[in-house]
Design an enzyme around this catalytic site. Structure first.
Site, PDB file in Angstrom:
ATOM      1  N   LYS A  32       0.802  -1.136   0.167  1.00 59.35           N
ATOM      2  CA  LYS A  32      -0.106   0.128  -0.035  1.00 59.35           C
ATOM      3  C   LYS A  32       1.169   1.302  -0.215  1.00 59.35           C
ATOM      4  CE  LYS A  32      -2.240   1.980   3.616  1.00 59.35           C
ATOM      5  NZ  LYS A  32      -2.407   3.464   3.484  1.00 59.35           N
ATOM      6  N   ASP A  59      -3.352   4.249  -2.428  1.00 59.07           N
ATOM      7  CA  ASP A  59      -4.094   4.843  -1.638  1.00 59.07           C
ATOM      8  C   ASP A  59      -4.028   6.195  -1.558  1.00 59.07           C
ATOM      9  OD1 ASP A  59      -5.861   4.979   0.836  1.00 59.07           O
ATOM     10  OD2 ASP A  59      -4.399   4.553   2.451  1.00 59.07           O
ATOM     11  N   LYS A  61      -7.093   8.259  -1.875  1.00 54.70           N
ATOM     12  CA  LYS A  61      -8.331   8.959  -1.385  1.00 54.70           C
ATOM     13  C   LYS A  61      -9.008   9.952  -2.076  1.00 54.70           C
ATOM     14  CE  LYS A  61      -7.666   7.133   3.226  1.00 54.70           C
ATOM     15  NZ  LYS A  61      -6.211   6.632   3.331  1.00 54.70           N
ATOM     16  N   HIS A  63     -11.245  12.654  -4.012  1.00 49.08           N
ATOM     17  CA  HIS A  63     -12.680  13.310  -3.634  1.00 49.08           C
ATOM     18  C   HIS A  63     -12.689  14.710  -4.254  1.00 49.08           C
ATOM     19  CE1 HIS A  63     -15.385  14.302   0.059  1.00 49.08           C
ATOM     20  NE2 HIS A  63     -15.904  14.663  -1.098  1.00 49.08           N
ATOM     21  N   ASP A  64     -13.377  14.746  -5.431  1.00 45.58           N
ATOM     22  CA  ASP A  64     -13.764  16.054  -6.047  1.00 45.58           C
ATOM     23  C   ASP A  64     -15.013  15.646  -6.884  1.00 45.58           C
ATOM     24  OD1 ASP A  64     -13.190  18.387  -7.637  1.00 45.58           O
ATOM     25  OD2 ASP A  64     -11.241  18.084  -7.250  1.00 45.58           O
ATOM     26  N   PRO A  66     -17.494  14.636 -10.064  1.00 40.23           N
ATOM     27  CA  PRO A  66     -17.307  13.346 -10.698  1.00 40.23           C
ATOM     28  C   PRO A  66     -16.461  13.499 -11.856  1.00 40.23           C
ATOM     29  CG  PRO A  66     -19.722  13.778 -10.097  1.00 40.23           C
ATOM     30  CD  PRO A  66     -18.922  14.954  -9.809  1.00 40.23           C
ATOM     31  N   THR A 119     -11.309   7.445  10.488  1.00 41.04           N
ATOM     32  CA  THR A 119     -11.291   6.971  11.830  1.00 41.04           C
ATOM     33  C   THR A 119     -10.686   8.110  12.732  1.00 41.04           C
ATOM     34  OG1 THR A 119      -9.233   5.858  11.291  1.00 41.04           O
ATOM     35  CG2 THR A 119     -11.388   4.453  11.512  1.00 41.04           C
ATOM     36  N   GLY A 209       1.323  -1.886   8.592  1.00 41.62           N
ATOM     37  CA  GLY A 209       2.448  -1.111   8.603  1.00 41.62           C
ATOM     38  C   GLY A 209       3.447  -1.297   9.590  1.00 41.62           C
ATOM     39  N   ARG A 210       3.515  -0.579  10.347  1.00 41.51           N
ATOM     40  CA  ARG A 210       4.735  -0.522  11.474  1.00 41.51           C
ATOM     41  C   ARG A 210       5.178  -1.888  12.032  1.00 41.51           C
ATOM     42  NH1 ARG A 210       2.194   4.611  14.125  1.00 41.51           N
ATOM     43  NH2 ARG A 210       0.335   3.440  13.490  1.00 41.51           N
TER      44      ARG A 210
HETATM   45  O1  C5P Z   1       1.511   1.207  10.828  1.00 36.15           O
HETATM   46  P1  C5P Z   1       0.119   0.763  10.918  1.00 36.15           P
HETATM   47  O2  C5P Z   1      -0.223  -0.616  10.603  1.00 36.15           O
HETATM   48  O3  C5P Z   1      -0.686   1.415  11.841  1.00 36.15           O
HETATM   49  O4  C5P Z   1      -0.481   1.459   9.540  1.00 36.15           O
HETATM   50  C1  C5P Z   1      -1.863   1.524   9.051  1.00 36.15           C
HETATM   51  C2  C5P Z   1      -1.874   2.083   7.596  1.00 36.15           C
HETATM   52  O5  C5P Z   1      -3.234   2.208   7.369  1.00 36.15           O
HETATM   53  C3  C5P Z   1      -1.436   3.552   7.596  1.00 36.15           C
HETATM   54  O6  C5P Z   1      -1.020   3.514   6.246  1.00 36.15           O
HETATM   55  C4  C5P Z   1      -2.511   4.157   7.823  1.00 36.15           C
HETATM   56  O7  C5P Z   1      -2.720   5.454   7.339  1.00 36.15           O
HETATM   57  C5  C5P Z   1      -3.670   3.244   7.286  1.00 36.15           C
HETATM   58  N1  C5P Z   1      -5.142   3.506   7.751  1.00 36.15           N
HETATM   59  C6  C5P Z   1      -5.332   3.435   9.114  1.00 36.15           C
HETATM   60  N2  C5P Z   1      -6.491   3.597   9.535  1.00 36.15           N
HETATM   61  C7  C5P Z   1      -7.629   3.979   8.808  1.00 36.15           C
HETATM   62  C8  C5P Z   1      -7.397   4.142   7.539  1.00 36.15           C
HETATM   63  C9  C5P Z   1      -6.208   4.036   6.955  1.00 36.15           C
HETATM   64  O8  C5P Z   1      -4.570   3.117   9.840  1.00 36.15           O
HETATM   65  N3  C5P Z   1      -9.027   4.257   9.080  1.00 36.15           N
END
Ligand code: C5P
Length: 245
Positions: A32, A59, A61, A63-64, A66, A119, A209-210
């Site tokens: 991603k 990713d 996102k 938004h504008d 159509p 979120t 991610g992390r």
């Molecule tokens: O490092 P981590 O596992 O927290 O990364 C999660 C990824 O998912 C990041 O790229 C974050 O921006 C994305 N993300 C999220 N929560 C969301 C939507 C996207 O953590 N509601």
């Protein structure tokens, strides 16, 4: 057996991104690569990932209006992305225009995933921008609107998976971040699930991610996560995950 794990490569640095992606080849289901990378490197910055052959989740996102979102999707088609995100709050017409643009792909058609309620926004944030509806109800409303408007799925939190799977059916894609193996730090994620829990709840794909990118050995961490997902599902002899049983 499809590996459902998409590793979030959250950097704007193309050298770091490629080094990480190269280590993860064969260990994750895809990459991603989001807005901070796109803004720093443009669509051409994604070309370096093609040689790895890993599915790509762009990713950004969108938004504008159509017409503009449809144009943006068309501009992204050369990336041969597997997934592109757009905001469902842009409305049904915007989502339909995006889906029509994606359908015109001559190569791989990117699947479009909707973002519902960010979120990062709680009930008071939503009220301040004029959204008085209950947050869960708003997420459900936008998920159904996305489905009706031709999107392939949505991004949702672990807490929403069971309800949205029941509401949107078995074929609707649920791409789920907020995932933490029990051996990883939660960081700033608040409502987390383990990879296995999320898959068993009905997630189609996991964004992680992390726990991978911050590990001393990212490839080993990714392998451990995949092993946990598949071993756990098979050990439990449950078939609802659809990933391995
Ligand atoms: O490092 P981590 O596992 O927290 O990364 C999660 C990824 O998912 C990041 O790229 C974050 O921006 C994305 N993300 C999220 N929560 C969301 C939507 C996207 O953590 N509601």
């Amino acid at each position: 057996m499809i590996n459902p794990v998409f590793c979030a490569i959250d950097t704007s640095d193309p050298v770091k991104a490629l080094a990480l992606a190269t280590q993860l080849k064969g260990k994750v289901g895809g990459l991603k690569v989001g807005l901070e990378y796109m803004m720093a490197n443009g669509p051409q910055g994604y070309a370096q990932f093609a040689a790895l052959g890993l599915p790509l989740f762009v990713d950004v996102k969108l938004h504008d209006i159509p017409n503009t979102v449809a144009g943006a999707v068309t501009s992204l088609l050369p990336l041969q992305a597997d997934f592109i995100t757009i905001h469902t709050g842009g409305g049904a017409e915007m989502m339909r225009a995006a889906a029509q643009a994606a359908a015109k792909a001559t190569g791989k058609r990117p699947k479009l995933l909707g973002v519902t309620v960010l979120t990062s926004m709680d009930a008071s944030d939503l009220k301040a921008v004029g959204q008085d509806a209950d947050t869960a109800a708003q997420v459900e409303r936008l998920a159904l609107l996305a489905k009706e408007s031709g999107l392939d799925g949505i991004v949702c939190s672990p807490a929403e998976v069971v309800r949205l799977r029941a509401l949107c059916g078995p074929d609707f894609i649920l791409m789920v971040p907020g995932i933490r193996p029990i051996w990883a730090a939660a960081n700033d994620q608040k409502r987390i699930m383990t990879p296995r829990e999320a898959v068993m709840a009905g997630a189609s794909y996991l964004v992680i991610g992390r726990p991978i990118t911050g590990a001393a050995d990212p490839a080993e961490a990714a392998q451990r996560i995949t092993d946990e997902i598949f071993a756990s599902c098979c050990d439990d002899k449950k078939s609802s995950c659809g990933c391995c049983c």
